[in-house]
Design a protein around this motif. Structure first.
Motif, PDB file in Angstrom:
ATOM      1  N   LYS A   1       0.817  -1.216   0.000  1.00  0.00           N
ATOM      2  CA  LYS A   1       0.000   0.000   0.000  1.00  0.00           C
ATOM      3  C   LYS A   1       0.849   1.264   0.000  1.00  0.00           C
ATOM      4  O   LYS A   1       0.332   2.361  -0.163  1.00  0.00           O
ATOM      5  N   GLY A   2       2.146   1.118   0.225  1.00  0.00           N
ATOM      6  CA  GLY A   2       2.995   2.302   0.321  1.00  0.00           C
ATOM      7  C   GLY A   2       2.897   2.984   1.670  1.00  0.00           C
ATOM      8  O   GLY A   2       3.270   4.138   1.823  1.00  0.00           O
ATOM      9  N   ASP A   3       2.392   2.266   2.675  1.00  0.00           N
ATOM     10  CA  ASP A   3       2.213   2.830   4.013  1.00  0.00           C
ATOM     11  C   ASP A   3       3.513   2.657   4.799  1.00  0.00           C
ATOM     12  O   ASP A   3       3.701   1.691   5.539  1.00  0.00           O
ATOM     13  N   VAL A   4       4.424   3.610   4.638  1.00  0.00           N
ATOM     14  CA  VAL A   4       5.740   3.517   5.260  1.00  0.00           C
ATOM     15  C   VAL A   4       5.641   3.585   6.774  1.00  0.00           C
ATOM     16  O   VAL A   4       6.362   2.884   7.500  1.00  0.00           O
ATOM     17  N   GLU A   5       4.750   4.420   7.279  1.00  0.00           N
ATOM     18  CA  GLU A   5       4.636   4.606   8.725  1.00  0.00           C
ATOM     19  C   GLU A   5       4.251   3.293   9.409  1.00  0.00           C
ATOM     20  O   GLU A   5       4.871   2.871  10.396  1.00  0.00           O
TER      21      GLU A   5
END
Length: 298
Positions: free
Chosen positions: A281-285
């Protein structure tokens, strides 16, 4: 394996090496810099960034050029310096009545050569024209003000979206991200890059980096009608994923295990699966939070 703890690198006495007594000196490899590579899901590509180069530039903040451009344009608009795209073209009012139309020989004949009647007719026509011109000017000013207000409100939303985009892009630690963004901006219309930042908030940085790295793909998208290009961007959004550097992206499904409370060895597989989902998802956090929990398990 030895553990290195550094408090102040300038003081060598702060370095603590934990090794077994009598063992040979152990060379401790430098930790690999954290970050992500942009890859197509299902393709096991080698990282395009050299880790040493990435480590050198990872701490540098992005220039945020698109944000600066938007802020500069907004500031100019507030000063009254409107670009052509924001200007409302006023309607050209009719010409005021000409005195010759009322006091020429032919006109006076219509009024029985009574100059007082001609003068009264001229003043009445002039009054009607002045009212109409005032109404047109008021309407133009209202339309112009409304268009500026709409632009300012839209700019605030754009600024927030672009800021979120750059925050996410910086976490990827891509040393040449700005270069790729500039390359894409040079190949497309002015609002394409900022449009991607707004329409694809989770993977905008990955999409922009990928398109900037693949000019032929960008040229093909430029040749498509707008609606078809949006469909292709949506497909690219679904394909792109984040692959932690130095690790292969596994295509094998991970077993579902509930994650409740403190991470333990029993839910290791679940943590790994959630990390892969966050990367997709590209959710780095979220990815980094899960990674920290995973360190506690190991």
């Amino acid at each position: 394996m030895s553990t290195i703890e550094t408090g102040n690198e300038a003081n060598p006495t702060d370095i603590n090496l934990e090794v077994e007594t009598g063992s040979l000196p152990v060379e401790t490899p430098e930790p690999e810099p954290e970050g992500f590579d942009i890859v197509i899901a299902g393709e096991d590509e080698k990282p395009k960034q050299d880790p040493a180069t990435n480590a050198k530039y990872a701490a540098q903040r992005l220039e945020r050029k698109r944000l600066r451009e938007l802020e500069q344009t907004l500031a100019a608009v507030k000063r009254g310096e409107l670009p052509e795209t924001l200007r409302v073209t006023p309607e050209s009012p009719d010409q005021p009545p000409s005195i010759d139309d009322y006091f020429s020989d032919a006109a006076l004949e219509k009024y029985g050569f009574d100059t007082a009647r001609a003068q009264a007719a001229f003043q009445a026509a002039l009054g009607v024209w002045q009212v109409k011109a005032t109404q047109e000017h008021t309407g133009f000013a209202a339309k112009q003000a409304q268009k500026v207000q709409e632009y300012e409100a839209k700019s605030i939303e754009q600024t927030q979206a672009i800021n979120r985009h750059y925050d996410s892009a910086e976490k990827l630690n891509l040393p040449d991200y700005q270069e790729k963004e500039d390359a894409l901006a040079a190949m497309t219309a002015p609002d394409v890059v900022t449009g991607i930042m707004q329409l694809f908030p989770e993977k905008s940085a990955a999409i922009i980096y990928h398109l900037g790295s693949n000019p032929e793909l960008t040229k093909r998208l430029n040749a498509l009608p707008s609606q078809q290009a949006m469909i292709e961007l949506g497909r690219l959004d679904a394909k792109l994923t984040l692959k932690p550097r130095g690790k292969a992206v596994s295509a094998a499904p991970m077993p579902d295990e509930p994650l409740n409370g403190q991470a333990t060895a029993a839910n290791l597989a679940s943590l790994q699966k959630k990390m892969e989902e966050a990367a997709d998802k590209g959710d780095v956090e979220t990815y980094r939070k899960l990674k920290n929990q995973l360190k506690g398990v190991k």
